[in-house]
Design a protein around this motif. Structure first.
Motif, PDB file in Angstrom:
ATOM      1  N   PRO A 162      20.632  25.940  51.550  1.00  0.00           N
ATOM      2  CA  PRO A 162      19.832  24.860  51.037  1.00  0.00           C
ATOM      3  C   PRO A 162      20.158  23.521  51.843  1.00  0.00           C
ATOM      4  O   PRO A 162      21.316  23.253  52.098  1.00  0.00           O
ATOM      5  CB  PRO A 162      20.338  24.451  49.671  1.00  0.00           C
ATOM      6  CG  PRO A 162      21.743  25.209  49.539  1.00  0.00           C
ATOM      7  CD  PRO A 162      21.528  26.442  50.352  1.00  0.00           C
ATOM      8  N   ALA A 163      19.366  22.755  52.069  1.00  0.00           N
ATOM      9  CA  ALA A 163      19.626  21.555  53.158  1.00  0.00           C
ATOM     10  C   ALA A 163      20.412  20.499  52.619  1.00  0.00           C
ATOM     11  O   ALA A 163      20.245  20.320  51.235  1.00  0.00           O
ATOM     12  CB  ALA A 163      18.148  20.828  53.165  1.00  0.00           C
ATOM     13  N   GLY A 164      21.197  19.936  53.201  1.00  0.00           N
ATOM     14  CA  GLY A 164      21.885  18.945  52.660  1.00  0.00           C
ATOM     15  C   GLY A 164      21.872  17.491  53.268  1.00  0.00           C
ATOM     16  O   GLY A 164      20.621  17.336  53.856  1.00  0.00           O
ATOM     17  N   SER A 165      22.534  16.677  53.119  1.00  0.00           N
ATOM     18  CA  SER A 165      22.376  15.273  53.576  1.00  0.00           C
ATOM     19  C   SER A 165      22.419  15.074  55.290  1.00  0.00           C
ATOM     20  O   SER A 165      22.690  16.075  55.684  1.00  0.00           O
ATOM     21  CB  SER A 165      23.278  14.246  52.861  1.00  0.00           C
ATOM     22  OG  SER A 165      24.505  14.797  53.327  1.00  0.00           O
ATOM     23  N   MET A 166      22.384  14.046  55.782  1.00  0.00           N
ATOM     24  CA  MET A 166      22.232  13.894  57.250  1.00  0.00           C
ATOM     25  C   MET A 166      23.811  14.240  57.679  1.00  0.00           C
ATOM     26  O   MET A 166      24.766  13.818  56.982  1.00  0.00           O
ATOM     27  CB  MET A 166      21.987  12.495  57.610  1.00  0.00           C
ATOM     28  CG  MET A 166      21.758  12.283  59.149  1.00  0.00           C
ATOM     29  SD  MET A 166      20.393  13.103  59.911  1.00  0.00           S
ATOM     30  CE  MET A 166      19.000  12.129  59.114  1.00  0.00           C
ATOM     31  N   ILE A 167      23.848  14.833  58.621  1.00  0.00           N
ATOM     32  CA  ILE A 167      25.145  15.517  59.223  1.00  0.00           C
ATOM     33  C   ILE A 167      25.810  14.365  59.963  1.00  0.00           C
ATOM     34  O   ILE A 167      24.827  13.802  61.149  1.00  0.00           O
ATOM     35  CB  ILE A 167      24.987  16.832  60.223  1.00  0.00           C
ATOM     36  CG1 ILE A 167      24.624  17.979  59.141  1.00  0.00           C
ATOM     37  CG2 ILE A 167      26.281  17.017  60.731  1.00  0.00           C
ATOM     38  CD1 ILE A 167      24.243  18.903  59.669  1.00  0.00           C
ATOM     39  N   SER A 168      26.851  13.868  59.792  1.00  0.00           N
ATOM     40  CA  SER A 168      27.423  12.756  60.376  1.00  0.00           C
ATOM     41  C   SER A 168      28.526  13.534  61.738  1.00  0.00           C
ATOM     42  O   SER A 168      28.576  14.838  61.855  1.00  0.00           O
ATOM     43  CB  SER A 168      28.310  12.214  59.616  1.00  0.00           C
ATOM     44  OG  SER A 168      29.743  12.703  59.312  1.00  0.00           O
ATOM     45  N   LYS A 169      28.692  12.485  62.857  1.00  0.00           N
ATOM     46  CA  LYS A 169      29.338  13.115  63.690  1.00  0.00           C
ATOM     47  C   LYS A 169      30.778  13.698  63.428  1.00  0.00           C
ATOM     48  O   LYS A 169      31.354  14.521  63.848  1.00  0.00           O
ATOM     49  CB  LYS A 169      29.631  11.673  64.753  1.00  0.00           C
ATOM     50  CG  LYS A 169      28.347  11.337  65.515  1.00  0.00           C
ATOM     51  CD  LYS A 169      28.701  10.079  66.432  1.00  0.00           C
ATOM     52  CE  LYS A 169      27.458   9.635  67.258  1.00  0.00           C
ATOM     53  NZ  LYS A 169      27.778   8.556  67.998  1.00  0.00           N
ATOM     54  N   HIS A 170      31.488  12.955  62.386  1.00  0.00           N
ATOM     55  CA  HIS A 170      32.726  13.329  61.785  1.00  0.00           C
ATOM     56  C   HIS A 170      32.586  14.579  61.457  1.00  0.00           C
ATOM     57  O   HIS A 170      33.488  15.699  61.628  1.00  0.00           O
ATOM     58  CB  HIS A 170      33.108  12.426  60.819  1.00  0.00           C
ATOM     59  CG  HIS A 170      34.235  12.975  60.127  1.00  0.00           C
ATOM     60  ND1 HIS A 170      35.572  12.848  60.667  1.00  0.00           N
ATOM     61  CD2 HIS A 170      34.292  13.707  58.802  1.00  0.00           C
ATOM     62  CE1 HIS A 170      36.665  13.421  59.719  1.00  0.00           C
ATOM     63  NE2 HIS A 170      35.951  14.131  58.767  1.00  0.00           N
ATOM     64  N   ALA A 205      33.409  33.378  56.056  1.00  0.00           N
ATOM     65  CA  ALA A 205      32.629  34.289  55.306  1.00  0.00           C
ATOM     66  C   ALA A 205      31.802  33.356  54.475  1.00  0.00           C
ATOM     67  O   ALA A 205      32.247  31.880  54.343  1.00  0.00           O
ATOM     68  CB  ALA A 205      33.908  35.053  54.366  1.00  0.00           C
ATOM     69  N   VAL A 206      30.791  33.448  53.992  1.00  0.00           N
ATOM     70  CA  VAL A 206      29.688  32.908  53.032  1.00  0.00           C
ATOM     71  C   VAL A 206      30.579  32.277  51.779  1.00  0.00           C
ATOM     72  O   VAL A 206      30.141  31.139  51.229  1.00  0.00           O
ATOM     73  CB  VAL A 206      28.613  33.667  52.820  1.00  0.00           C
ATOM     74  CG1 VAL A 206      27.757  32.812  51.912  1.00  0.00           C
ATOM     75  CG2 VAL A 206      27.854  34.162  54.066  1.00  0.00           C
ATOM     76  N   SER A 235      30.706  23.148  55.899  1.00  0.00           N
ATOM     77  CA  SER A 235      30.652  24.497  55.795  1.00  0.00           C
ATOM     78  C   SER A 235      29.475  25.202  56.220  1.00  0.00           C
ATOM     79  O   SER A 235      29.831  26.462  56.827  1.00  0.00           O
ATOM     80  CB  SER A 235      30.823  24.919  54.120  1.00  0.00           C
ATOM     81  OG  SER A 235      30.814  26.208  53.841  1.00  0.00           O
ATOM     82  N   ARG A 236      28.379  24.770  55.967  1.00  0.00           N
ATOM     83  CA  ARG A 236      27.077  25.247  56.742  1.00  0.00           C
ATOM     84  C   ARG A 236      27.274  25.556  58.423  1.00  0.00           C
ATOM     85  O   ARG A 236      26.774  26.271  58.640  1.00  0.00           O
ATOM     86  CB  ARG A 236      25.871  24.404  56.326  1.00  0.00           C
ATOM     87  CG  ARG A 236      25.513  24.045  54.919  1.00  0.00           C
ATOM     88  CD  ARG A 236      24.167  23.254  54.747  1.00  0.00           C
ATOM     89  NE  ARG A 236      23.827  23.092  53.384  1.00  0.00           N
ATOM     90  CZ  ARG A 236      24.358  22.257  52.534  1.00  0.00           C
ATOM     91  NH1 ARG A 236      25.249  21.193  53.150  1.00  0.00           N
ATOM     92  NH2 ARG A 236      23.835  22.012  51.082  1.00  0.00           N
ATOM     93  N   LEU A 237      27.812  24.408  58.794  1.00  0.00           N
ATOM     94  CA  LEU A 237      27.845  24.413  60.328  1.00  0.00           C
ATOM     95  C   LEU A 237      28.917  25.309  60.787  1.00  0.00           C
ATOM     96  O   LEU A 237      28.853  26.197  61.865  1.00  0.00           O
ATOM     97  CB  LEU A 237      28.394  22.995  60.737  1.00  0.00           C
ATOM     98  CG  LEU A 237      27.130  21.810  60.594  1.00  0.00           C
ATOM     99  CD1 LEU A 237      27.771  20.349  60.946  1.00  0.00           C
ATOM    100  CD2 LEU A 237      26.132  22.129  61.553  1.00  0.00           C
ATOM    101  N   ILE A 238      30.040  25.196  60.035  1.00  0.00           N
ATOM    102  CA  ILE A 238      31.189  26.323  60.437  1.00  0.00           C
ATOM    103  C   ILE A 238      30.489  27.648  60.518  1.00  0.00           C
ATOM    104  O   ILE A 238      30.858  28.521  61.356  1.00  0.00           O
ATOM    105  CB  ILE A 238      32.322  26.082  59.411  1.00  0.00           C
ATOM    106  CG1 ILE A 238      32.994  24.922  59.811  1.00  0.00           C
ATOM    107  CG2 ILE A 238      33.342  27.496  59.602  1.00  0.00           C
ATOM    108  CD1 ILE A 238      34.041  24.536  58.814  1.00  0.00           C
TER     109      ILE A 238
END
Length: 313
Positions: free
Chosen positions: A215-223, A270-271, A287-290
């Motif tokens: 599921p889509a999350g909020s805008m991904i920050s640089k951090h 792992a998921v 987590s999504r990005l990892i």
């Protein structure tokens, strides 16, 4: 090179088919839960039991492989803790989640299918799974609970039950006990377990692709992007490198077990990591990005490893 492509392309193809099934809504969202339960409660326990039961006890008790894999995890955990805590001043649940993302391997959906194709055995990832599921995952949940405000009410046996109720660990224990006690089962029973376990590899890869439609999350920050890249770097590069050095020069593993240790250490996150992030509302975007970065990174690194060292059968 052709042999490597013959191994990697089918793996990626099944993952992409699963992704397409979710992306274009060919299968309903709840299909993921159904397939996961089928895999977790039927396929993997059957595969685990049949593989362990038909193995040599000395292979299951290969302490050199076990300590090679364990050493890599512990060193990576320590390095991440020092980096996140001292350099970025990260504490609490965020520290636990980022550290977990950098060492917790996707053994069920990726490890079993990959090692069955590359090494013609699922014994190494099952040993690693036993280690992760019996200690590191319950410990991670325990730490997440400790940093909750207010702390959730959990009886003293709550964490232990996470392990006891795991059908894969139960199947592992029963198979090892059968080997130790030299219990012989009729061939039709073993054949039944083998047949039930055969869909595990394909189903695992398909579910991995299907669940990638997170599921889509909020805008991904640089951090968040930076933290995800660091955790991914530890997972697919640092941990397998440490496992290779320790396995080759300290424990003197042979080529087959050394490859098994490196591949298991290189597996993507792992998921379960994403599931924990959603439960505790911590590091959702990271987590999504990892999971995305480590899955892509694994495909690249495993291809490079096989290209340099060849396919070990």
């Amino acid at each position: 090179m052709q042999n490597i492509l013959n191994l990697i392309i089918p793996i990626l193809s099944i993952i992409l088919i699963g992704y397409a099934a979710g992306k274009f809504k060919i299968l309903k969202v709840e299909t993921s839960d159904i397939l996961t339960r089928f895999l977790f409660f039927f396929c993997l326990p059957s595969l685990t039991f049949s593989n362990i039961y038909q193995s040599k006890l000395e292979d299951l008790l290969n302490y050199r492989f076990l300590f090679t894999f364990l050493s890599g995890m512990l060193i990576v955990i320590t390095l991440q803790y020092l980096l996140y805590n001292r350099l970025f001043h990260i504490r609490g649940q965020e520290l636990v989640m980022l550290t977990m993302g950098g060492f917790y391997a996707n053994i069920v959906y990726m490890g079993v299918p990959v090692t069955s194709l590359i090494l013609s055995s699922v014994i190494p990832p099952l040993i690693a799974l036993f280690l992760q599921a019996s200690f590191f995952f319950p410990l991670s949940i325990f730490l997440m609970d400790q940093f909750c405000e207010p702390k959730p009410k959990r009886d003293r046996f709550g964490t232990i039950l996470l392990v006891v109720k795991n059908p894969i660990l139960i199947a592992s224990f029963l198979a090892i006990l059968s080997l130790v006690l030299k219990i012989h089962y009729p061939q039709f029973l073993i054949s039944t377990f083998e047949l039930m376990g055969k869909p595990a590899a394909t189903t695992g890869l398909f579910v991995l692709g299907f669940t990638s439609n997170l599921p889509a999350g909020s805008m991904i920050s640089k951090h968040e992007m930076k933290m995800a890249l660091i955790a991914s770097f530890f997972k697919v590069i640092v941990q397998p490198l440490i496992a290779f050095l320790i396995g080759k020069y300290l424990f003197r593993l042979d080529a087959w077990w050394l490859s098994a240790a490196v591949i298991c250490s290189m597996l993507p996150t792992a998921v379960n990591h994403f599931i924990v992030s959603q439960k505790y509302h911590s590091c959702g975007n990271e987590s999504r990005l990892i999971i995305l970065f480590t899955t892509i990174g694994f495909c690249i690194m495993i291809s490079c490893y096989l290209l340099i060292f060849g396919v070990i059968q």
